[in-house]
Design a protein around this motif. Structure first.
Motif, PDB file in Angstrom:
ATOM      1  N   SER A 152      41.781  43.777  32.415  1.00 18.88           N
ATOM      2  CA  SER A 152      40.827  44.044  31.534  1.00 18.88           C
ATOM      3  C   SER A 152      40.581  45.749  31.484  1.00 18.88           C
ATOM      4  N   GLU A 159      39.456  38.026  43.906  1.00 20.54           N
ATOM      5  CA  GLU A 159      38.713  37.912  42.568  1.00 20.54           C
ATOM      6  C   GLU A 159      39.750  37.486  41.288  1.00 20.54           C
ATOM      7  N   HIS A 167      36.658  46.507  39.104  1.00 21.84           N
ATOM      8  CA  HIS A 167      35.854  45.214  39.613  1.00 21.84           C
ATOM      9  C   HIS A 167      36.386  44.346  40.763  1.00 21.84           C
ATOM     10  N   GLU A 168      37.732  44.834  41.012  1.00 21.30           N
ATOM     11  CA  GLU A 168      38.334  43.762  41.798  1.00 21.30           C
ATOM     12  C   GLU A 168      38.355  44.801  43.241  1.00 21.30           C
ATOM     13  N   CYS A 222      43.011  45.672  37.065  1.00 19.15           N
ATOM     14  CA  CYS A 222      42.871  44.596  36.394  1.00 19.15           C
ATOM     15  C   CYS A 222      43.390  44.532  34.727  1.00 19.15           C
TER      16      CYS A 222
END
Ligand SMILES: [Zn+2]
Ligand SMILES: [Zn+2]
Length: 344
Positions: free
Chosen positions: A40, A150, A63-64, A38
């Motif tokens: 981020s 996500e 986090h994805e 991502c």
């Protein structure tokens, strides 16, 4: 387990670390299958921080993700071992003023996967996460699609929150994975009046597959002038998805009086300035997007019902051992990369 640890700015190391353990009755141990890189994550990779969220090295980001449930705590009812799941990376407390008013995404005690000081990320073989964050997917849904749900959830949430009408003239500034998620969400609900910009030609070509009304590169054309030639009354809604402070100024120029600016992109700087008189004269509404609330299932449904197909977004594939290569590619916007997917 094997994990990719970010050991300093711009550097990963693959190391063996202890497996995470189930601690609470509602915890689920998930075996990770795929992870999406991502924007981020790239902020952490390039600068070690996003605003006040500063990494203490070494740390696992990411986090994805999608994976398979391996073990569950005693009170878990939502999933069983063997269940394939998409993971919502945000874990809210369920009790604070925000949670009890349906604003779990701004929970006072929000924990997020791969966010410094909150939860260890998913660039590793296993994670433990609350059952609330586990969303069953069909056997026909791929882990890659689970991973893409996500960013799509953020697009769906941004569009929901914009309260956009079907005929609204809309611009998306930034055609990366989040801009494209917003675009997909708009198309799925029947908005066909979409103007889109990006500085990367590959991304504009990619956005072209969704048939925007117009697309353009702000480095090559005066996008405000060009769009106003086509649409002199200008835009009802602009989604800023690039994180570039200059795009925020363009967004305000592009909006008609009474228009809405939706800020989705994350800037690398801590502060940006706004032309306050322009905002006041046009009476612009600004909506900020903080991740997403209640849209993970909606995003999965849109993918599983075939209303949105984002498969083409996963342009590059890597193993965990190739993590450095994957991050360098995404950080450098190389080779037309949209979403790099790491498989374990
Ligand atoms: Zn993300
Ligand atoms: Zn809360």
């Amino acid at each position: 387990m094997k994990a990719a640890l970010l050991t300093e700015i711009g550097k990963f190391e693959i190391r063996q670390i202890p497996d995470p353990k189930i601690f609470n009755d509602t915890d689920v141990l998930v075996r990770i299958k795929t992870i999406g890189v991502c924007g981020s994550d790239i902020h952490y990779y390039k600068t070690g921080k996003i605003g006040s969220q500063i990494i203490k090295f070494p740390f696992i980001i990411g986090h994805e993700t999608g994976g398979v449930v391996e073990l569950t705590g005693n009170k878990v009812a939502k999933v069983k071992p063997g269940q394939r799941v998409a993971v919502d990376p945000a874990v809210s407390c369920g009790h604070c003023d925000q949670c009890t008013t349906g604003r779990e995404n701004t929970c006072r005690k929000l924990l997020f996967l791969g966010c410094p000081g909150q939860l260890q990320g998913c660039l590793c073989e296993y994670i433990v996460i609350d059952e609330k964050s586990c969303f069953p997917i069909k056997d026909t849904t791929t882990f890659e699609q689970a991973t893409l749900s996500e960013p799509l959830a953020i697009g769906v949430y941004s569009v929901d929150r914009s309260m956009i009408t079907l005929s609204a003239d809309t611009a998306i500034l930034g055609a990366g994975p989040i801009g494209m998620s917003v675009f997909h969400a708009l198309r799925a609900r029947g908005n066909n009046n979409v103007f889109i910009t990006d500085k990367i030609e590959d991304r504009l070509n990619f956005a072209g597959t969704l048939n925007p009304r117009w697309s353009g590169n702000p480095d090559r054309t005066d996008i405000v002038k060009e769009i106003s030639k086509i649409n002199p009354l200008l835009m009802d809604v602009v989604f800023e998805c690039s994180g570039d402070p200059r795009a925020v100024i363009q967004a305000i120029d592009l909006l008609k009086p009474g228009g809405t600016l939706v800020i989705v992109g994350i800037t690398e700087t801590d502060e940006i300035s706004f032309p306050i008189h322009e905002l006041r004269r046009k009476e612009i509404t600004i909506i900020n997007i903080r991740r997403q609330a209640h849209c993970t299932q909606k995003a999965i449904d849109l993918l599983e019902q075939g209303k949105i197909n984002m498969d083409a977004m996963a342009t590059h594939h890597f193993s965990l051992e190739e993590i450095q290569k994957a991050f360098d590619m995404v950080a450098g916007y190389k080779d037309g990369v949209m979403k790099a997917i790491i498989s374990i």
